[in-house]
Design an enzyme around this catalytic site. Structure first.
Site, PDB file in Angstrom:
ATOM      1  N   ASN A   9       0.878  -1.169   0.000  1.00  0.00           N
ATOM      2  CA  ASN A   9       0.000   0.000   0.000  1.00  0.00           C
ATOM      3  C   ASN A   9       0.915   1.219   0.000  1.00  0.00           C
ATOM      4  O   ASN A   9       1.433   1.601   1.032  1.00  0.00           O
ATOM      5  CB  ASN A   9      -0.898  -0.035   1.247  1.00  0.00           C
ATOM      6  N   LYS A  11       0.215   4.201  -0.422  1.00  0.00           N
ATOM      7  CA  LYS A  11      -0.438   5.409   0.105  1.00  0.00           C
ATOM      8  C   LYS A  11      -0.136   6.598  -0.822  1.00  0.00           C
ATOM      9  O   LYS A  11       0.003   6.410  -2.030  1.00  0.00           O
ATOM     10  CB  LYS A  11      -0.008   5.663   1.550  1.00  0.00           C
ATOM     11  N   HIS A  96      -9.597   1.360   4.460  1.00  0.00           N
ATOM     12  CA  HIS A  96      -8.380   1.614   5.231  1.00  0.00           C
ATOM     13  C   HIS A  96      -8.687   2.615   6.346  1.00  0.00           C
ATOM     14  O   HIS A  96      -9.476   3.546   6.137  1.00  0.00           O
ATOM     15  CB  HIS A  96      -7.273   2.143   4.307  1.00  0.00           C
ATOM     16  N   GLU A  98      -7.148   5.069   7.384  1.00  0.00           N
ATOM     17  CA  GLU A  98      -6.890   6.471   7.013  1.00  0.00           C
ATOM     18  C   GLU A  98      -8.075   7.029   6.218  1.00  0.00           C
ATOM     19  O   GLU A  98      -8.412   8.215   6.344  1.00  0.00           O
ATOM     20  CB  GLU A  98      -5.575   6.561   6.225  1.00  0.00           C
ATOM     21  N   GLU A 168      -5.924  -4.585  10.399  1.00  0.00           N
ATOM     22  CA  GLU A 168      -4.895  -3.576  10.620  1.00  0.00           C
ATOM     23  C   GLU A 168      -5.198  -2.802  11.903  1.00  0.00           C
ATOM     24  O   GLU A 168      -5.978  -1.829  11.869  1.00  0.00           O
ATOM     25  CB  GLU A 168      -4.853  -2.603   9.445  1.00  0.00           C
ATOM     26  N   GLY A 174       2.161   2.418  10.791  1.00  0.00           N
ATOM     27  CA  GLY A 174       3.154   3.481  10.644  1.00  0.00           C
ATOM     28  C   GLY A 174       3.808   3.882  11.954  1.00  0.00           C
ATOM     29  O   GLY A 174       4.496   4.900  12.026  1.00  0.00           O
ATOM     30  N   SER A 214       2.993  -2.003  10.511  1.00  0.00           N
ATOM     31  CA  SER A 214       4.433  -2.112  10.797  1.00  0.00           C
ATOM     32  C   SER A 214       4.986  -3.509  10.531  1.00  0.00           C
ATOM     33  O   SER A 214       5.863  -3.994  11.248  1.00  0.00           O
ATOM     34  CB  SER A 214       4.736  -1.677  12.233  1.00  0.00           C
TER      35      SER A 214
END
Ligand code: PGA
Length: 251
Positions: A9, A11, A96, A98, A168, A174, A214
């Site tokens: 991904n 991003k 996701h 985000e 996730e 991250g 991560s």
């Protein structure tokens, strides 16, 4: 038999030339492996889809990171599922954290996006996961159940064969902090049990469930060895071909 998948991904990273170079590097590194044990998916920005498809051909799979909640029309700036499919992409990442967090995507919006993606012939990598507060409050199982049931459980068994689930935990994305193997396996087993209750054993057993957050070459092997973890959705470590390859070869 369910598939192992390692999906990158990217991003909102890489200019087009940088993305093309990264796709070339990954493609070449993967081509040099003779005993690949997983499918590899590149989740790239919309602007890169066509160019990356031209580089990877049918050697790797290609994903968009989102699609619109409408099929076509006057929605300035949006990109629809049929548009994504027309580039040669065969996957789309939906839900996701985000997207849910920064762009207010709800369970209902995501149900619509899932339907449109499947109707366009795309496979869906559907993300779910809890925040740190939710885990501390002990509501993580409820959160994950609500996300999956609310956006996916209206699907027919046939449609569900085009769904990949990615767990996730938001607190691991991250941050450098990975869920422990026990924490990840516990949630993956819970998700598979949930799928069994709705769709039966065979379909639950055939569904690929990825871990994301991560994930890196140094922890991928331990995670992928667990019975209910079938690969990873990789953010930061997918931006360096060598790191991404280290994860791809972790099975
Ligand atoms: P990360 O991101 O690997 O950088 O933690 C994972 C993701 O957000 O998909």
């Amino acid at each position: 038999m369910r598939k192992n998948i390692v999906a990158g991904n990217w991003k909102m990273n890489t200019t087009l030339p940088e993305g093309q170079q990264l796709a070339k590097d990954v493609c070449q590194a993967v081509a040099e492996q003779d005993n690949l044990k997983c499918d590899v998916v590149l989740g790239v920005p919309f602007t890169h889809l066509c160019a990356v498809k031209a580089i990877i051909g049918d050697k790797l799979h290609l994903a968009a990171q989102n699609c619109a909640d409408h099929d076509h029309g006057a929605y300035t700036g949006e990109v629809s599922a049929p548009m994504v499919a027309s580039t040669g992409a065969d996957y789309v990442i939906l839900g996701h954290s985000e997207r849910r967090g920064y762009y207010n995507e709800t369970i209902e919006t995501l149900r619509t996006k899932v339907d449109l993606a499947l109707a366009a012939g795309l496979n869906v990598i559907f993300c779910c996961g809890e925040s740190l507060e939710q885990r501390r409050a002990g509501t993580h199982f409820d959160i994950i159940r609500d996300e999956i049931v609310g956006s996916l459980f209206h699907l027919t068994p046939e449609q569900f064969t085009h769904i990949v689930i990615a767990y996730e935990p938001i607190w691991a994305i991250g941050t450098g902090e990975t869920a422990t193997a026990e924490q990840a396996q516990e949630i993956h087993a819970f998700i598979r049990q949930l799928l069994t209750s709705q769709y039966g054993n065979t379909l639950a057993d055939d569904t690929t469930i990825l871990y994301g957050g991560s994930c890196k070459p140094s922890n991928a092997a331990e995670l992928f060895a667990l019975p209910d973890i079938d690969g990873g959705l990789i953010g930061g470590a997918s931006l360096k071909a060598a790191d991404f390859l280290g994860i791809i070869t972790a099975f």
